[in-house]
Scaffold this active site. Structure first.
Site, PDB file in Angstrom:
ATOM      1  N   ASP A 188       0.778  -1.372   0.134  1.00 39.82           N
ATOM      2  CA  ASP A 188      -0.333   0.160   0.012  1.00 39.82           C
ATOM      3  C   ASP A 188       0.853   1.576   0.278  1.00 39.82           C
ATOM      4  O   ASP A 188       1.820   1.090   0.976  1.00 39.82           O
ATOM      5  CB  ASP A 188      -0.957   0.232   0.955  1.00 39.82           C
ATOM      6  CG  ASP A 188      -2.501   1.529   1.252  1.00 39.82           C
ATOM      7  OD1 ASP A 188      -3.171   0.419   0.127  1.00 39.82           O
ATOM      8  OD2 ASP A 188      -1.298   2.112   1.500  1.00 39.82           O
ATOM      9  N   ASN A 196      -2.428  12.679  -5.444  1.00 37.16           N
ATOM     10  CA  ASN A 196      -3.966  12.731  -5.557  1.00 37.16           C
ATOM     11  C   ASN A 196      -4.010  14.625  -5.280  1.00 37.16           C
ATOM     12  O   ASN A 196      -4.549  15.853  -6.252  1.00 37.16           O
ATOM     13  CB  ASN A 196      -4.665  12.123  -5.253  1.00 37.16           C
ATOM     14  CG  ASN A 196      -4.921  10.864  -5.778  1.00 37.16           C
ATOM     15  OD1 ASN A 196      -3.991  10.737  -7.783  1.00 37.16           O
ATOM     16  ND2 ASN A 196      -5.253   9.614  -5.627  1.00 37.16           N
ATOM     17  N   HIS A 201      -5.009  13.646 -10.030  1.00 37.56           N
ATOM     18  CA  HIS A 201      -5.360  11.845 -10.542  1.00 37.56           C
ATOM     19  C   HIS A 201      -4.306  11.533 -11.746  1.00 37.56           C
ATOM     20  O   HIS A 201      -3.982  10.383 -11.759  1.00 37.56           O
ATOM     21  CB  HIS A 201      -6.348  12.194 -10.731  1.00 37.56           C
ATOM     22  CG  HIS A 201      -7.995  12.303  -9.452  1.00 37.56           C
ATOM     23  ND1 HIS A 201      -8.582  11.395  -8.261  1.00 37.56           N
ATOM     24  CD2 HIS A 201      -8.506  13.310  -9.085  1.00 37.56           C
ATOM     25  CE1 HIS A 201      -8.132  11.054  -7.634  1.00 37.56           C
ATOM     26  NE2 HIS A 201      -9.249  12.475  -7.776  1.00 37.56           N
ATOM     27  N   ASP A 205      -2.494   8.374 -11.445  1.00 35.47           N
ATOM     28  CA  ASP A 205      -2.206   7.197 -12.039  1.00 35.47           C
ATOM     29  C   ASP A 205      -0.461   6.825 -12.656  1.00 35.47           C
ATOM     30  O   ASP A 205      -0.520   6.051 -12.782  1.00 35.47           O
ATOM     31  CB  ASP A 205      -3.166   7.897 -13.416  1.00 35.47           C
ATOM     32  CG  ASP A 205      -4.446   7.841 -12.829  1.00 35.47           C
ATOM     33  OD1 ASP A 205      -4.773   7.238 -11.959  1.00 35.47           O
ATOM     34  OD2 ASP A 205      -5.715   8.056 -14.012  1.00 35.47           O
ATOM     35  N   GLU A 231      -4.536   2.208  -4.466  1.00 27.81           N
ATOM     36  CA  GLU A 231      -3.003   2.612  -3.952  1.00 27.81           C
ATOM     37  C   GLU A 231      -2.577   1.204  -3.688  1.00 27.81           C
ATOM     38  O   GLU A 231      -1.367   1.071  -3.248  1.00 27.81           O
ATOM     39  CB  GLU A 231      -2.482   3.727  -3.744  1.00 27.81           C
ATOM     40  CG  GLU A 231      -3.087   3.830  -1.727  1.00 27.81           C
ATOM     41  CD  GLU A 231      -3.892   4.162  -1.420  1.00 27.81           C
ATOM     42  OE1 GLU A 231      -4.218   4.383  -0.344  1.00 27.81           O
ATOM     43  OE2 GLU A 231      -5.550   3.999  -2.776  1.00 27.81           O
TER      44      GLU A 231
END
Length: 328
Positions: A188, A196, A201, A205, A231
């Site tokens: 994680d 973000n 975003h 990505d 994530e």
């Protein structure tokens, strides 16, 4: 041919499949009638006898079948090339059979008419084979696209949760003979929400894509990587005991923390490891790995933790105070 996974591929595949099996059933009967009719025609030509009732009945059946197939071909309009080839093929075949039927009914037996019929018939067969090849290629591509859609995460090009669940369940249901350790790694990213919120975003990505590449570079043939959502990633490691799983996790964490991703810079991950125990379910195995990952976050992030015991399902995985701790 470029296909879009999100735009009607499922409907396209269903229509292709339906028309394929319907047309194949008619084609099987057609292929049974054609040799019989050819033998009858050849026998009559050698004996120079008149047309028989059986021959008329067979040719009428063939004409009706070709007409039915020609109507079914209309479903293939989404595939312009196959539609054109098959429409032309069955149209020529229909013309050839109708001409042959009219020739026999009038008993002209003209050689020029016979030659034209054969040329038309041969052309129809060539187009028929070409059209079916185009159609089958298109269908195979659709099936492959649907398989990828159901097992591959479109952003990171890794496997998705559905595939990971089925893979581990298959192992638990049919374990290999002998001793075969399996370990599960939960990864994680730390502070991903801040990425973000700060950069948008789109940059988030990119971070996920780079993370997937870094993990893939470190994993081996017996390891499978999947993005579980957001994530979070999972790596299932077959033939891997706890010690080797921890070594791989530390290698992934180190490599990730050394990777610079503009404009974010370097990112880190908290990693939890759980090695499969006999008679353990997927839920239990995953929750133990999750517990270890949350412990890694609670202890400062950017570290690897090992699952110590089975989770208590009556309590939260890792109790924490949302006002004091940030486990993102």
């Amino acid at each position: 041919m470029k296909l879009s996974i999100r735009e009607g591929v499922s409907i396209d595949a269903i229509n292709t499949s339906k028309s394929f099996f319907a047309m194949r059933a008619v084609l099987v009967s057609l292929l049974l009638f054609l040799p019989v009719n050819a033998v009858i025609c050849l026998t009559q030509f050698e004996r120079k006898t008149s047309i028989s009732t059986l021959d008329l009945w067979i040719e009428s059946c063939i004409i009706l079948q070709v007409s039915a197939i020609l109507a079914m071909v209309q479903r293939l309009q989404y595939n312009a090339r196959a539609y054109f080839q098959l429409s032309l093929a069955f149209s020529l075949l229909l013309i050839s059979m109708l001409t042959d039927l009219m020739d026999e009914l009038t008993e002209l037996n003209d050689l020029y008419a016979l030659f034209a019929e054969n040329i038309t018939f041969i052309s129809a067969l060539v187009l028929l084979l070409t059209g079916f090849y185009t159609w089958q290629t298109h269908y195979d591509l659709l099936v492959k696209t649907l398989e990828e859609e159901s097992t591959i995460d479109p952003l990171t090009k890794t496997f998705n949760r559905r595939y990971m669940d089925s893979l581990i369940e298959s192992y638990l249901t049919h374990p290999p003979r002998g001793t075969c350790d399996m370990s599960l790694m939960v990864i994680d990213l730390d502070n991903f929400k801040r990425v973000n919120d700060t950069y948008g975003h789109h940059i988030g990505d990119i971070v996920l894509q780079v993370t997937a590449e870094v993990i893939n570079e470190q994993t081996g043939e017996n390891d499978k990587l999947a993005r579980m959502g957001g994530e979070e990633f999972e790596v299932v490691m077959f033939n891997t005991d706890e010690e080797n799983a921890v070594a791989l996790a530390e290698s992934i964490g180190k490599r990730l923390s050394e990777t610079t991703i503009p404009p974010v810079g370097k990112v880190t991950a908290s990693i939890g490891i759980a090695t499969y125990r006999n008679d353990e379910t997927l839920v239990e195995l995953r929750q133990r790995a999750d517990s270890a990952m949350y412990r890694a976050k609670a202890l400062g992030k950017n570290r690897v933790e090992i699952a110590d015991d089975r989770p208590n399902f009556n309590e939260p995985i890792t109790p924490f105070d949302p006002n004091k701790d940030d486990f993102s």
